[in-house]
Design a protein around this motif. Structure first.
Motif, short mmCIF file in Angstrom:
data_model
loop_
_atom_site.label_atom_id
_atom_site.label_comp_id
_atom_site.label_asym_id
_atom_site.label_seq_id
_atom_site.Cartn_x
_atom_site.Cartn_y
_atom_site.Cartn_z
N GLU A 102 43.07 41.14 43.30
CA GLU A 102 43.37 41.40 44.70
C GLU A 102 43.34 40.16 45.58
OE1 GLU A 102 41.01 44.61 46.26
OE2 GLU A 102 41.98 46.09 44.96
N THR A 103 42.55 39.15 45.18
CA THR A 103 42.37 37.99 46.06
C THR A 103 42.70 36.65 45.43
OG1 THR A 103 40.06 37.56 45.48
CG2 THR A 103 40.48 39.23 47.20
N GLY A 104 42.69 36.56 44.11
CA GLY A 104 42.86 35.27 43.44
C GLY A 104 41.56 34.48 43.37
N TYR A 105 40.45 35.06 43.83
CA TYR A 105 39.15 34.37 43.77
C TYR A 105 38.40 34.80 42.52
CZ TYR A 105 39.46 32.35 48.41
OH TYR A 105 39.84 31.59 49.48
N GLY A 106 37.50 33.91 42.06
CA GLY A 106 36.71 34.21 40.88
C GLY A 106 35.58 33.21 40.70
N ASN A 107 35.03 33.22 39.50
CA ASN A 107 33.88 32.38 39.14
C ASN A 107 32.67 32.77 39.98
OD1 ASN A 107 35.50 31.13 37.23
ND2 ASN A 107 36.10 29.49 38.63
N GLY A 108 31.76 31.85 40.22
CA GLY A 108 30.59 32.13 41.04
C GLY A 108 29.46 32.81 40.30
N LYS A 109 28.44 33.17 41.06
CA LYS A 109 27.26 33.85 40.53
C LYS A 109 27.32 35.31 40.98
CE LYS A 109 24.81 29.62 41.42
NZ LYS A 109 24.83 29.11 42.77
N TRP A 110 27.10 36.23 40.04
CA TRP A 110 27.26 37.66 40.31
C TRP A 110 25.93 38.39 40.16
CZ3 TRP A 110 32.01 40.31 41.18
CH2 TRP A 110 33.12 39.48 41.23
N GLU A 111 25.70 39.33 41.07
CA GLU A 111 24.49 40.13 41.06
C GLU A 111 24.83 41.56 41.47
OE1 GLU A 111 20.40 40.50 43.75
OE2 GLU A 111 21.66 38.73 43.98
N LEU A 112 24.31 42.54 40.71
CA LEU A 112 24.45 43.92 41.13
C LEU A 112 23.61 44.11 42.39
CD1 LEU A 112 25.51 46.81 40.69
CD2 LEU A 112 23.49 47.21 39.25
N TRP A 113 24.23 44.54 43.47
CA TRP A 113 23.56 44.63 44.76
C TRP A 113 23.03 46.03 45.04
CZ3 TRP A 113 21.05 41.69 47.69
CH2 TRP A 113 20.90 41.91 49.06
N MET A 114 23.84 47.03 44.76
CA MET A 114 23.40 48.41 44.94
C MET A 114 24.35 49.37 44.23
SD MET A 114 24.33 49.05 49.01
CE MET A 114 23.33 50.49 49.15
N THR A 115 23.82 50.53 43.89
CA THR A 115 24.63 51.58 43.28
C THR A 115 24.40 52.84 44.11
OG1 THR A 115 24.28 50.60 41.10
CG2 THR A 115 25.09 52.87 41.16
N VAL A 116 25.49 53.43 44.59
CA VAL A 116 25.40 54.63 45.41
C VAL A 116 26.37 55.69 44.89
CG1 VAL A 116 24.64 53.42 47.50
CG2 VAL A 116 27.07 53.75 47.10
N SER A 117 26.12 56.91 45.28
CA SER A 117 27.02 58.02 44.97
C SER A 117 27.90 58.25 46.18
CB SER A 117 26.21 59.28 44.66
OG SER A 117 27.07 60.39 44.58
N PRO A 118 29.23 58.24 46.02
CA PRO A 118 30.11 58.50 47.17
C PRO A 118 29.83 59.83 47.85
CG PRO A 118 31.36 57.57 45.37
CD PRO A 118 29.99 57.86 44.83
#
Length: 190
Positions: A102-118
């Motif tokens: 969607e953006t062409g961005y990538g790499n970086g450091k990733w962290e699961l921030w939160m998980t919610v139920s819609p």
């Protein structure tokens, strides 16, 4: 905590019927019995795959936001990059793929921030929110024919203003952003 609060109050499904099965809409009608013995003959459930969204922040501290039209509310608005987990796809893999496409961005450091139920009362899926820091532009967008998405780099203050003004309408995106700003405020006030 007393044991009554931990008691499983799961409903018994007596009968289940699919009303529609399409790639983006699966609905079923369940006939259920509650733990107290009462029955609900028509309880409707929407089955969806899991979803992901990403708070993506560049090495320069800019938020990678997208803007797109949402037909359900008839508005074009700013959002986090987001998408659907393909069948069998891990949420982190889906999040990295969606940000790239969607953006062409990538790499970086990733962290699961939160998980919610819609909507836990009638929807089967979860939404996984990630924070990706130090992302960088690595490609152009790779949009599907049905996607019309523009990419915008925004300051933290601009994103916070979008939240405060009610311009970010998607609750599954507002929640992780509000959490980020709330925790940032707590750290500043220490």
């Amino acid at each position: 905590m007393n044991s009554a609060n931990n008691e499983n109050r799961k409903w018994e499904v007596l009968e289940s019927e699919y009303l529609i099965r399409r790639p983006w809409l699966t609905a079923r009608r369940d006939h259920v019995r509650l733990p107290n013995g009462n029955e609900i003959p028509e309880y409707y459930i929407l089955e969806y795959p899991d979803w992901v969204n990403i708070i993506a922040i560049t090495k320069e501290g800019e938020f990678v936001m997208i803007r797109q039209y949402r037909h359900g509310i008839g508005e074009t608005s700013f959002e986090l990059c987001a998408g659907v987990c393909d069948d069998g796809e891990e949420p982190l893999t889906a999040a990295k793929r969606e940000l790239y496409e969607e953006t062409g961005y990538g790499n970086g450091k990733w962290e699961l921030w939160m998980t919610v139920s819609p909507n836990p009362s009638s929807m089967t899926n979860l939404s996984y929110s990630y924070i990706a820091t130090d992302v960088e532009k690595i490609s152009t967008q790779h949009l599907e024919p049905t996607e019309d998405i523009s990419v915008h780099l925004m300051s933290k203050e601009d994103v916070k203003e979008l939240l405060l003004s009610g311009s970010i309408r998607q609750s599954l995106m507002a929640a992780p952003l509000w959490k980020l700003f709330a925790l940032s405020e707590n750290e500043t006030n220490r």
